[in-house]
Design a protein around this motif. Structure first.
Motif, PDB file in Angstrom:
ATOM      1  N   LYS A 125       0.787  -1.267  -0.072  1.00 47.92           N
ATOM      2  CA  LYS A 125      -0.149   0.164  -0.142  1.00 47.92           C
ATOM      3  C   LYS A 125       1.019   1.268   0.014  1.00 47.92           C
ATOM      4  CE  LYS A 125      -2.459  -0.852   3.848  1.00 47.92           C
ATOM      5  NZ  LYS A 125      -1.606  -2.013   4.161  1.00 47.92           N
ATOM      6  N   GLU A 126       2.090   1.130   0.251  1.00 47.19           N
ATOM      7  CA  GLU A 126       3.063   2.203   0.420  1.00 47.19           C
ATOM      8  C   GLU A 126       4.186   1.938  -0.572  1.00 47.19           C
ATOM      9  OE1 GLU A 126       4.082   2.562   4.657  1.00 47.19           O
ATOM     10  OE2 GLU A 126       1.950   2.469   5.128  1.00 47.19           O
ATOM     11  N   ARG A 127       4.160   2.568  -1.765  1.00 46.48           N
ATOM     12  CA  ARG A 127       5.138   2.514  -2.798  1.00 46.48           C
ATOM     13  C   ARG A 127       6.379   2.633  -2.307  1.00 46.48           C
ATOM     14  NH1 ARG A 127       4.733   5.021  -8.961  1.00 46.48           N
ATOM     15  NH2 ARG A 127       6.805   4.401  -9.580  1.00 46.48           N
ATOM     16  N   SER A 128       6.818   3.849  -1.476  1.00 43.66           N
ATOM     17  CA  SER A 128       7.976   4.068  -1.116  1.00 43.66           C
ATOM     18  C   SER A 128       8.768   3.113  -0.195  1.00 43.66           C
ATOM     19  CB  SER A 128       8.057   5.314  -0.318  1.00 43.66           C
ATOM     20  OG  SER A 128       7.298   5.501   0.851  1.00 43.66           O
ATOM     21  N   SER A 129       7.954   2.129   0.370  1.00 46.19           N
ATOM     22  CA  SER A 129       8.552   1.117   1.314  1.00 46.19           C
ATOM     23  C   SER A 129       9.027   0.040   0.565  1.00 46.19           C
ATOM     24  CB  SER A 129       7.473   0.638   2.264  1.00 46.19           C
ATOM     25  OG  SER A 129       6.225   0.184   1.636  1.00 46.19           O
ATOM     26  N   LEU A 130       8.681  -0.003  -0.858  1.00 50.39           N
ATOM     27  CA  LEU A 130       8.824  -1.436  -1.678  1.00 50.39           C
ATOM     28  C   LEU A 130      10.267  -0.971  -2.215  1.00 50.39           C
ATOM     29  CD1 LEU A 130       5.594  -1.720  -3.477  1.00 50.39           C
ATOM     30  CD2 LEU A 130       6.389  -3.027  -1.653  1.00 50.39           C
ATOM     31  N   ARG A 131      10.755   0.061  -2.278  1.00 54.15           N
ATOM     32  CA  ARG A 131      12.251   0.160  -3.055  1.00 54.15           C
ATOM     33  C   ARG A 131      13.443  -0.825  -2.787  1.00 54.15           C
ATOM     34  NH1 ARG A 131      11.027   6.055  -2.178  1.00 54.15           N
ATOM     35  NH2 ARG A 131       9.992   6.834  -3.995  1.00 54.15           N
ATOM     36  N   ASP A 139      -5.492  -5.286  -3.469  1.00 57.50           N
ATOM     37  CA  ASP A 139      -5.908  -6.187  -4.773  1.00 57.50           C
ATOM     38  C   ASP A 139      -5.791  -5.396  -5.756  1.00 57.50           C
ATOM     39  OD1 ASP A 139      -6.433  -9.121  -3.703  1.00 57.50           O
ATOM     40  OD2 ASP A 139      -7.269  -7.506  -2.273  1.00 57.50           O
ATOM     41  N   LEU A 140      -5.890  -4.018  -5.684  1.00 57.15           N
ATOM     42  CA  LEU A 140      -5.868  -2.959  -6.864  1.00 57.15           C
ATOM     43  C   LEU A 140      -4.854  -2.121  -6.802  1.00 57.15           C
ATOM     44  CD1 LEU A 140      -7.251  -2.318  -9.631  1.00 57.15           C
ATOM     45  CD2 LEU A 140      -8.831  -0.617  -8.141  1.00 57.15           C
ATOM     46  N   ASP A 141      -4.781  -1.095  -5.899  1.00 58.54           N
ATOM     47  CA  ASP A 141      -3.800  -0.133  -5.875  1.00 58.54           C
ATOM     48  C   ASP A 141      -2.452  -0.782  -5.357  1.00 58.54           C
ATOM     49  OD1 ASP A 141      -5.988   1.700  -6.361  1.00 58.54           O
ATOM     50  OD2 ASP A 141      -6.169   2.346  -4.298  1.00 58.54           O
ATOM     51  N   GLY A 142      -2.526  -1.644  -4.265  1.00 60.33           N
ATOM     52  CA  GLY A 142      -1.080  -2.117  -4.163  1.00 60.33           C
ATOM     53  C   GLY A 142      -0.499  -2.848  -5.248  1.00 60.33           C
ATOM     54  N   TYR A 143      -1.343  -3.679  -6.024  1.00 56.68           N
ATOM     55  CA  TYR A 143      -0.522  -4.251  -7.139  1.00 56.68           C
ATOM     56  C   TYR A 143       0.022  -3.204  -8.353  1.00 56.68           C
ATOM     57  CZ  TYR A 143      -1.032  -9.151  -6.079  1.00 56.68           C
ATOM     58  OH  TYR A 143      -1.012 -10.212  -5.420  1.00 56.68           O
ATOM     59  N   PHE A 144      -0.933  -2.041  -8.182  1.00 55.91           N
ATOM     60  CA  PHE A 144      -0.408  -1.199  -9.099  1.00 55.91           C
ATOM     61  C   PHE A 144       0.861  -0.489  -8.986  1.00 55.91           C
ATOM     62  CE2 PHE A 144      -5.003   0.537 -10.761  1.00 55.91           C
ATOM     63  CZ  PHE A 144      -4.960  -0.761 -11.494  1.00 55.91           C
ATOM     64  N   ASN A 145       1.025  -0.297  -7.360  1.00 51.26           N
ATOM     65  CA  ASN A 145       2.262   0.027  -6.828  1.00 51.26           C
ATOM     66  C   ASN A 145       3.504  -0.901  -7.214  1.00 51.26           C
ATOM     67  OD1 ASN A 145       1.536   2.358  -5.722  1.00 51.26           O
ATOM     68  ND2 ASN A 145       1.114   1.612  -3.925  1.00 51.26           N
ATOM     69  N   VAL A 146       3.281  -2.383  -7.003  1.00 55.50           N
ATOM     70  CA  VAL A 146       4.181  -3.441  -7.227  1.00 55.50           C
ATOM     71  C   VAL A 146       4.564  -3.337  -8.649  1.00 55.50           C
ATOM     72  CG1 VAL A 146       4.642  -5.963  -7.156  1.00 55.50           C
ATOM     73  CG2 VAL A 146       3.337  -4.877  -5.270  1.00 55.50           C
ATOM     74  N   ASP A 156      -6.164  -2.727   5.045  1.00 59.21           N
ATOM     75  CA  ASP A 156      -6.162  -3.610   4.018  1.00 59.21           C
ATOM     76  C   ASP A 156      -7.657  -3.641   3.332  1.00 59.21           C
ATOM     77  OD1 ASP A 156      -3.591  -4.143   4.432  1.00 59.21           O
ATOM     78  OD2 ASP A 156      -3.729  -6.183   5.028  1.00 59.21           O
ATOM     79  N   SER A 157      -7.870  -3.742   2.153  1.00 60.76           N
ATOM     80  CA  SER A 157      -9.009  -3.900   1.372  1.00 60.76           C
ATOM     81  C   SER A 157      -8.801  -4.443   0.237  1.00 60.76           C
ATOM     82  CB  SER A 157      -9.841  -2.646   1.645  1.00 60.76           C
ATOM     83  OG  SER A 157      -9.222  -1.748   0.747  1.00 60.76           O
ATOM     84  N   ILE A 158      -9.757  -4.671  -0.640  1.00 60.43           N
ATOM     85  CA  ILE A 158      -9.387  -5.202  -2.164  1.00 60.43           C
ATOM     86  C   ILE A 158      -9.060  -3.766  -2.866  1.00 60.43           C
ATOM     87  CG2 ILE A 158     -10.921  -5.696  -4.189  1.00 60.43           C
ATOM     88  CD1 ILE A 158     -12.628  -7.515  -2.616  1.00 60.43           C
ATOM     89  N   GLN A 159      -9.594  -2.741  -2.484  1.00 58.08           N
ATOM     90  CA  GLN A 159      -9.075  -1.633  -3.259  1.00 58.08           C
ATOM     91  C   GLN A 159      -7.436  -1.185  -2.915  1.00 58.08           C
ATOM     92  OE1 GLN A 159     -10.870   0.756  -5.235  1.00 58.08           O
ATOM     93  NE2 GLN A 159      -8.871   1.687  -5.502  1.00 58.08           N
ATOM     94  N   GLN A 193      -8.390  -5.635 -13.895  1.00 58.50           N
ATOM     95  CA  GLN A 193      -7.851  -4.082 -14.147  1.00 58.50           C
ATOM     96  C   GLN A 193      -6.105  -4.500 -13.841  1.00 58.50           C
ATOM     97  OE1 GLN A 193      -9.454  -0.335 -12.229  1.00 58.50           O
ATOM     98  NE2 GLN A 193     -11.137  -1.974 -11.646  1.00 58.50           N
ATOM     99  N   VAL A 194      -5.761  -5.198 -12.807  1.00 49.94           N
ATOM    100  CA  VAL A 194      -4.317  -5.549 -12.658  1.00 49.94           C
ATOM    101  C   VAL A 194      -3.918  -6.327 -13.808  1.00 49.94           C
ATOM    102  CG1 VAL A 194      -2.808  -6.836 -11.024  1.00 49.94           C
ATOM    103  CG2 VAL A 194      -4.597  -5.342 -10.209  1.00 49.94           C
ATOM    104  N   ALA A 195      -4.410  -7.172 -14.177  1.00 54.60           N
ATOM    105  CA  ALA A 195      -3.863  -8.006 -15.530  1.00 54.60           C
ATOM    106  C   ALA A 195      -3.804  -7.114 -16.582  1.00 54.60           C
ATOM    107  CB  ALA A 195      -4.826  -8.932 -15.841  1.00 54.60           C
ATOM    108  N   LYS A 196      -4.841  -6.024 -16.845  1.00 56.14           N
ATOM    109  CA  LYS A 196      -4.384  -5.092 -17.957  1.00 56.14           C
ATOM    110  C   LYS A 196      -3.395  -3.945 -17.802  1.00 56.14           C
ATOM    111  CE  LYS A 196      -7.199  -1.813 -20.372  1.00 56.14           C
ATOM    112  NZ  LYS A 196      -8.598  -0.915 -20.562  1.00 56.14           N
ATOM    113  N   TYR A 197      -3.337  -3.694 -16.559  1.00 57.68           N
ATOM    114  CA  TYR A 197      -1.966  -2.868 -16.039  1.00 57.68           C
ATOM    115  C   TYR A 197      -0.743  -3.555 -16.319  1.00 57.68           C
ATOM    116  CZ  TYR A 197       0.047   1.108 -13.546  1.00 57.68           C
ATOM    117  OH  TYR A 197       0.600   2.332 -13.039  1.00 57.68           O
TER     118      TYR A 197
END
Length: 297
Positions: free
Chosen positions: A55-61, A90-97, A84-87, A130-134
């Motif tokens: 959920k926190e993109r900066s923490s993934l570097r 499962d969505l925004d978190g995966y966009f970050n990843v 934690d939630s699907i939003q 949406q994640v698969a498309k992204y």
């Protein structure tokens, strides 16, 4: 180095174990609030643990430094912490990843998903699509695993299938076949997919070796236990009402998944097995293992 996201979960921990058993260097993403026992189990495999949060993109570097491939299994549906939630996961978190994978030049991204053409839409199916498309549009080389209903979840007391007490909750009539799959087989295919050529930018169907109607699953367990099961049916009408009255995305998602279970979800594994010649777990084998584990020593 292979990064596993969702490493403390049922599927993720098995993927870490298999990767380490085959000599791969593994980095497991975890949160500081993760279950200590599960973290210790990961450490015992020899995996490197790095802390971060989808959920926190900066923490993934740090997690993505020097990574060649990534396998993702994380979801908010079965295990969740505050926020934690699907939003958010499962969505925004995966966009970050995916963004971090692209920036880091990751060579292969294995995304564990669910069957793609479900009859009933839900917040989870929309997020997965949406994640698969992204991921497809990111330019990162990817493989999507479309995994069927997990035996260890859908044929467990958590969802009303209770062999120890000879009781089974069946969604719908129980007459439509489902390709129930063991998470261990999903893990094996996920690991093998990293080294198989020709899987780039495609989807792999992952199910069991047979499509079995839930009522026949009950008969298999009855033979294994030597006991007659009490069956409780949850009519589709009740599930439809539950879905329409759902007050949160997770409740709506599980109602939709139960409806898809009720309508059946068969898969043909011939193509997948031509690429991954593994011995898939049958429902009968799973039943035997489950009964053995529950029997008193």
């Amino acid at each position: 180095m292979i990064l596993v996201i969702g490493a403390t979960g049922l599927l993720g921990s098995e993927i870490v174990r298999l990767l380490r058993a085959t000599g791969h260097a593994v980095r497991a993403l975890a949160r500081t609030t993760s279950n200590p026992a599960r973290l210790e189990a990961l450490r015992r495999t020899g995996a490197e643990i790095v802390y971060g949060d989808m959920k926190e993109r900066s923490s993934l570097r740090t997690a993505f430094q020097g990574i060649d491939a990534i396998v993702t299994t994380a979801s908010s549906t079965l295990s969740r912490q505050v926020g934690d939630s699907i939003q958010t996961v499962d969505l925004d978190g995966y966009f970050n990843v995916i963004d971090c994978a692209k920036e880091s030049g990751v060579g292969r991204f294995v995304y564990t998903s669910i069957p793609q053409e479900t009859k009933y839409e839900s917040p989870l199916t929309r997020a997965k699509a949406q994640v698969a498309k992204y991921l497809k549009n990111s330019g990162v080389e990817y493989t999507v695993l479309a995994a069927n209903f997990f035996m260890e979840i859908w044929l467990s007391p958590a969802l009303g299938f209770d062999p120890q007490n000879a009781r089974a909750t069946i969604y719908g009539t129980g007459e439509q076949p489902v390709g129930f799959v063991s998470y261990k087989d999903v893990a094996e295919i996920a690991v093998q997919s990293l080294g198989v050529k020709g899987l780039e930018n495609g989807t792999i169907l992952v199910a069991g070796p047979e499509n079995v109607a839930p009522l026949d699953v009950v008969k298999i367990f009855e033979r294994s236990t030597g006991r007659r099961f009490t069956i409780e049916h949850v009519p589709e009408e009740m599930l439809l009402e539950k879905r329409s009255r759902a007050t949160d995305p997770l409740e709506e998602t599980f109602a939709a998944l139960m409806l898809d279970y009720a309508n059946g979800y068969a898969m043909d594994m011939k193509k997948t097995l031509s690429m991954f010649p593994i011995q898939l777990t049958t429902v009968a084998e799973y039943a035997g293992t489950t009964i053995a584990m529950e029997s008193p020593a």
